[in-house]
Design a protein around this motif. Sequence first.
Motif, PDB file in Angstrom:
ATOM      1  N   PRO A 147     -10.713  -3.083   3.249  1.00 24.21           N
ATOM      2  CA  PRO A 147      -9.229  -2.955   3.543  1.00 24.21           C
ATOM      3  C   PRO A 147      -8.416  -2.822   2.431  1.00 24.21           C
ATOM      4  N   LEU A 148      -9.072  -3.085   1.295  1.00 24.60           N
ATOM      5  CA  LEU A 148      -8.081  -2.158  -0.357  1.00 24.60           C
ATOM      6  C   LEU A 148      -7.746  -0.703   0.479  1.00 24.60           C
ATOM      7  N   LEU A 149      -9.067  -0.456   0.403  1.00 21.53           N
ATOM      8  CA  LEU A 149      -8.692   0.638  -0.402  1.00 21.53           C
ATOM      9  C   LEU A 149      -8.054   1.973   0.861  1.00 21.53           C
ATOM     10  N   ARG A 150      -8.064   1.521   2.393  1.00 17.23           N
ATOM     11  CA  ARG A 150      -7.526   1.963   3.246  1.00 17.23           C
ATOM     12  C   ARG A 150      -5.673   1.519   3.019  1.00 17.23           C
ATOM     13  N   ALA A 151      -5.779   0.451   2.031  1.00 17.12           N
ATOM     14  CA  ALA A 151      -4.446   0.138   1.737  1.00 17.12           C
ATOM     15  C   ALA A 151      -3.818   1.216   0.894  1.00 17.12           C
ATOM     16  N   ALA A 152      -5.093   1.012  -0.613  1.00 18.14           N
ATOM     17  CA  ALA A 152      -4.414   2.091  -1.288  1.00 18.14           C
ATOM     18  C   ALA A 152      -4.188   3.488  -0.860  1.00 18.14           C
ATOM     19  N   THR A 153      -4.945   4.180  -0.140  1.00 18.96           N
ATOM     20  CA  THR A 153      -4.919   5.497   0.514  1.00 18.96           C
ATOM     21  C   THR A 153      -3.413   5.654   1.693  1.00 18.96           C
ATOM     22  N   ALA A 154      -3.175   4.869   2.364  1.00 23.37           N
ATOM     23  CA  ALA A 154      -1.701   4.514   2.784  1.00 23.37           C
ATOM     24  C   ALA A 154      -1.013   4.734   1.742  1.00 23.37           C
ATOM     25  N   ARG A 155      -0.407   4.124   0.185  1.00 21.69           N
ATOM     26  CA  ARG A 155       0.093   3.912  -0.466  1.00 21.69           C
ATOM     27  C   ARG A 155       0.186   5.149  -0.873  1.00 21.69           C
ATOM     28  N   ALA A 156      -0.647   5.817  -1.033  1.00 27.06           N
ATOM     29  CA  ALA A 156      -0.628   7.237  -2.025  1.00 27.06           C
ATOM     30  C   ALA A 156      -0.931   8.364  -1.085  1.00 27.06           C
ATOM     31  N   GLY A 157      -0.848   8.421  -0.061  1.00 21.98           N
ATOM     32  CA  GLY A 157      -0.844   9.605   0.770  1.00 21.98           C
ATOM     33  C   GLY A 157      -1.296  10.388   0.923  1.00 21.98           C
TER      34      GLY A 157
END
Length: 334
Positions: A147-157
């Motif tokens: 889930p941390l990777l999911r959030a990081a990807t969402a923020r990075a676009g």
Amino acid sequence: MLEIPRVVDNGNIGPVNAAQVPRFGGDTTFALLPRLRDLRDLAPAGTDRTAEIKIVGAPFDAGVSYRSGTRFGTNHVRQSSRLLRPYNPATDTSPFQQVQVADAGDMALNPFNIAEAIESVEADAMTLTEDGASLLTIGGDHTIALPLLRAATARAGQPVAFLHFDAHLDTWDSYFGADYTHGTPFRRAVEEGIVDTEAICHVGTRGPLYGRKDLEDDRRFGFGILTSADVFRQGVDEIVDRLRDRVGQRPLYISVDIDVLDPAHAPGTGTPEAGGMTSRELLEILRGLRGLNIVGADVVEVCPSYDHAELTGIAAAHVAYDLITLMADLRAGR
């Protein structure tokens, strides 16, 4: 309430001043930094301060397959971080002076429901980074990295580059029919398309596997592998060069399972393997990543009940400190 003297530098509210307050006393936050919720009260009147780097705990270990207890790792690492000081001589920078860093406390995660806990980690990570802050998470078991990777990807676009420091691949398919455990997060990450498969690599892997197919699957997913033996034989500088070439300037997430270290350096972990890296090797590799576009990081799998003489907690605290330094240097343009 007693007023606690703190180091204030460049307008940033830093750790408790250890020249005036013994390090072994007072509240236990990471490196004796202020709590995120207290920043507004600690800031000068008329200012509204938030943190550019936030440290959060994720006390969760329902995804472990062997020795449990990493739910207690978050506060163990905090306790072990009391001796950390504001100036990092390895980089000639002072991370807490460069940017405001604060301890955001712990996520509230359901210990009985892995799916719900995963959703909570992602939601909390999104909330903590909605103001543009960088996030360092202290686990907990490695399930939380998905889930941390999911959030990081969402923020990075975009899908993020990913460096995974671990004794194990963590790209297995399932355990006992469970698809979400501490041994499966990065298979799921590839399947979900949240990592850039041109820029993903394991570092420090070793030990027996279930079969050759484990490595074949891993290569098919796009992972590079630099084993602990590669680190020993090739040396830190060559490993750093190879990692930097692979990642480039893509948005980068770093995940450190403390069992990447040899049990001599980190006995307090759930699935120890002989033949690991030294603390010095790991720290020097991380320092060699300075200037890369790090958008988030975690340190996981610290299990205090097996941590003789606090070796693992101390190692994890220093790893976290150097990751914070990298993020602070990046934000400060160093």
